[in-house]
Design an enzyme around this catalytic site. Structure first.
Site, mmCIF file in Angstrom:
data_model
loop_
_atom_site.group_PDB
_atom_site.id
_atom_site.type_symbol
_atom_site.label_atom_id
_atom_site.label_comp_id
_atom_site.label_asym_id
_atom_site.label_seq_id
_atom_site.Cartn_x
_atom_site.Cartn_y
_atom_site.Cartn_z
ATOM 1 N N ASP A 158 21.103 7.860 2.379
ATOM 2 C CA ASP A 158 22.368 8.231 1.578
ATOM 3 C C ASP A 158 22.901 6.935 1.402
ATOM 4 O O ASP A 158 22.886 6.000 2.287
ATOM 5 C CB ASP A 158 23.042 9.368 2.119
ATOM 6 C CG ASP A 158 23.970 9.905 1.208
ATOM 7 O OD1 ASP A 158 24.057 9.528 -0.165
ATOM 8 O OD2 ASP A 158 24.614 10.769 1.488
ATOM 9 N N GLU A 211 23.454 3.728 -2.162
ATOM 10 C CA GLU A 211 22.355 4.755 -2.135
ATOM 11 C C GLU A 211 20.675 4.300 -2.313
ATOM 12 O O GLU A 211 19.972 4.431 -1.537
ATOM 13 C CB GLU A 211 22.138 5.862 -3.309
ATOM 14 C CG GLU A 211 23.550 6.905 -3.242
ATOM 15 C CD GLU A 211 23.801 7.605 -4.218
ATOM 16 O OE1 GLU A 211 24.229 8.688 -4.060
ATOM 17 O OE2 GLU A 211 23.291 7.431 -5.425
ATOM 18 N N ASP A 239 20.172 13.412 -1.892
ATOM 19 C CA ASP A 239 20.953 14.148 -2.655
ATOM 20 C C ASP A 239 21.563 13.429 -4.156
ATOM 21 O O ASP A 239 22.422 13.886 -4.865
ATOM 22 C CB ASP A 239 22.082 14.722 -1.749
ATOM 23 C CG ASP A 239 23.112 13.684 -1.437
ATOM 24 O OD1 ASP A 239 23.445 12.675 -2.218
ATOM 25 O OD2 ASP A 239 23.177 13.721 -0.090
ATOM 26 N N ASP A 258 24.035 11.188 5.446
ATOM 27 C CA ASP A 258 25.351 11.021 5.102
ATOM 28 C C ASP A 258 26.339 10.559 6.280
ATOM 29 O O ASP A 258 27.156 9.835 6.216
ATOM 30 C CB ASP A 258 25.839 12.424 4.681
ATOM 31 C CG ASP A 258 27.414 12.434 4.131
ATOM 32 O OD1 ASP A 258 27.791 11.746 3.168
ATOM 33 O OD2 ASP A 258 28.300 12.909 4.824
ATOM 34 N N HIS A 284 -15.766 -12.766 8.043
ATOM 35 C CA HIS A 284 -16.796 -12.709 6.920
ATOM 36 C C HIS A 284 -18.033 -11.828 7.377
ATOM 37 O O HIS A 284 -18.247 -11.520 8.530
ATOM 38 C CB HIS A 284 -17.495 -14.116 6.674
ATOM 39 C CG HIS A 284 -17.820 -14.676 7.814
ATOM 40 N ND1 HIS A 284 -19.295 -14.504 8.316
ATOM 41 C CD2 HIS A 284 -17.291 -15.724 8.723
ATOM 42 C CE1 HIS A 284 -19.262 -15.262 9.461
ATOM 43 N NE2 HIS A 284 -18.546 -15.847 9.564
ATOM 44 N N GLU A 305 -13.656 -22.743 10.284
ATOM 45 C CA GLU A 305 -14.097 -22.364 11.709
ATOM 46 C C GLU A 305 -14.152 -23.757 12.468
ATOM 47 O O GLU A 305 -14.095 -24.964 12.033
ATOM 48 C CB GLU A 305 -15.367 -21.707 11.738
ATOM 49 C CG GLU A 305 -16.161 -21.470 13.123
ATOM 50 C CD GLU A 305 -15.398 -20.582 13.913
ATOM 51 O OE1 GLU A 305 -13.984 -20.974 14.507
ATOM 52 O OE2 GLU A 305 -15.463 -19.380 14.156
#
Length: 420
Positions: free
Chosen positions: A9, A50, A75, A124, A223, A299
């Protein structure tokens, strides 16, 4: 798959005027509140507040479990209808917020439901608390959440997560988990892999901290198999650069399938070596993405040990091998690359990629040492931990990197996609 309910809210005392939002995340099965977030955002409209509440709630749910399904209940008819795609978003302040909200979870994993205001009292209340705090010139601080910790065996993920949540809600360090054995025994002759993870918090109430935004998430893919993999031969950046075997190609196709179903990967970056570029190409084609090559992900160069088994290297170069096992600064025989040098290269690549992919999920297709190094650095583990991790071919791991410099290991050596 876990299911969360997000209640959100926002409010504005003046519209536009001093505004704030509130959001709460609860377990859909038990109703247990898992997270709360609220913030005073200065002068804004009610609708913008909101949307900010929605975004905060989704991010809090994602932090708990990025693979979860989420049911959003608000809401605000406007936000619910716009996020459901039934109404167009015209306001320029709300468009970017809606775009951010849609990007938190993949399409199809979030549903929206309008509820009467009296059923949205939790969110709220949080929004009003944030606005009240802002009016006093203070930062909103959450109340301690009551968390029921389920019992479980050592290393149980659900029990460990509950303990972490309880600790974070009370502003104290979470207890370190028990060591967890690697579930994959494909390389049973390697040293036993055991890891210990801990969660800490620097200030009471994690949701009271500034909103750091979505992290850069690295999905780390080793891999697929090459002809050298089953023989467990040293295969770094200084050797023959083998391609995938047919088994490795099938592994890459299986990885591609699971990543396509998840739908979270937004970019693919690969090591320059043939086996990683081939793996990345198979996956990227399935995802509809291009492959970018980054030399920092290659690597380690194993010098004269390239192509040898561990036993052959010990037989031919015992002193060098023993030094290498005991000192991260030691190089392989013949002038290869030390683990310390590899780590420095990986850290540079990590910093560069985190900055470039902030807030996005990127697949890094690379090798054993780079992946283990990224995990080690994220955990703050010592160099010798590299020898205590099992990492299978075509396995998936994941690390999230936040704007404040913290990292969170979210997955390690997952090979479930390779099993029938």
């Amino acid at each position: 798959m876990r299911e969360f309910v997000v209640e959100a809210d926002g409010g504005s005392r003046g519209n536009p005027g001093p505004a704030g939002y509130g959001a709460a995340v609860s377990d859909a099965a038990t109703g247990e509140t898992l997270a709360e977030a609220a913030e005073f955002i200065g002068v804004a409209t009610n609708n913008v507040a909101e949307y900010r509440g929605l975004l905060a709630g989704l991010r809090a749910a994602h932090a708990l479990d990025p693979e979860a399904r989420v049911a959003v209940r608000m809401d605000s008819k406007l936000v619910v209808e716009q996020m459901s795609g039934r109404w167009k978003i015209k306001h320029p302040d709300m468009k970017p917020l809606a775009t951010e909200a849609r990007a938190v979870f993949p399409p199809g994993r979030v549903t929206y439901e309008w509820i009467p205001r009296e059923q949205n009292k939790h969110a709220d209340r949080l929004a009003n608390e944030a606005m009240d705090a802002g009016a006093r010139g203070e930062t909103w601080t959450p109340r301690a959440l009551t968390v029921v910790e389920p019992e479980g065996p050592p290393g149980d993920a659900r029990a460990g997560a509950a303990a972490a949540r309880a600790a974070l809600a009370q502003g104290r360090p979470a207890p370190a988990s028990e060591p967890v054995e690697s579930a994959d025994a494909a390389q049973s002759d390697a040293r036993a892999a055991r890891t210990v993870a801990s969660v800490t918090t620097s200030s009471p109430g994690w949701s009271a901290a500034p909103d750091l935004g979505a992290p850069a998430t690295f999905v780390l893919l080793r891999h697929g198999e090459t002809p050298l993999t089953p023989q467990k031969r040293f295969s770094g950046s200084g050797g023959s650069d083998p391609a995938l075997s047919e088994v490795g190609r099938e592994q890459a196709r299986l990885v591609a399938g699971v990543l396509a179903r998840r739908g979270t990967v937004q970019a693919v970056v690969a090591s320059p070596l043939a086996r990683t570029r081939e793996t990345a190409g198979i996956v990227a084609a399935r995802l509809g993405l291009d492959v970018r090559v980054d030399d920092g992900l290659r690597e380690t160069d194993f010098g004269a040990w390239e192509g040898l088994t561990f036993g052959e290297a010990r037989e031919r170069h015992p002193d060098d091998l023993n030094a290498w096992l005991g000192d991260p600064e030691a190089r392989p025989t013949g002038g290869g690359e030390s683990f310390a040098e590899t780590a420095e290269r990986i850290e540079e690549a990590r910093a560069r990629l985190v900055a470039e992919y902030a807030g996005r999920t990127v697949l890094l297709v690379t090798h054993v040492t780079p992946i283990k190094t990224l995990l080690r650095l994220a955990l703050g583990a010592p160099p010798e931990s590299l020898f205590r991790m099992e990492l299978s071919a075509a396995s998936l791991s994941a690390v999230a990197y936040y704007a404040d410099g913290n990292a969170s290991v979210r997955l390690f050596n997952d090979t479930s996609h390779l099993r029938p």
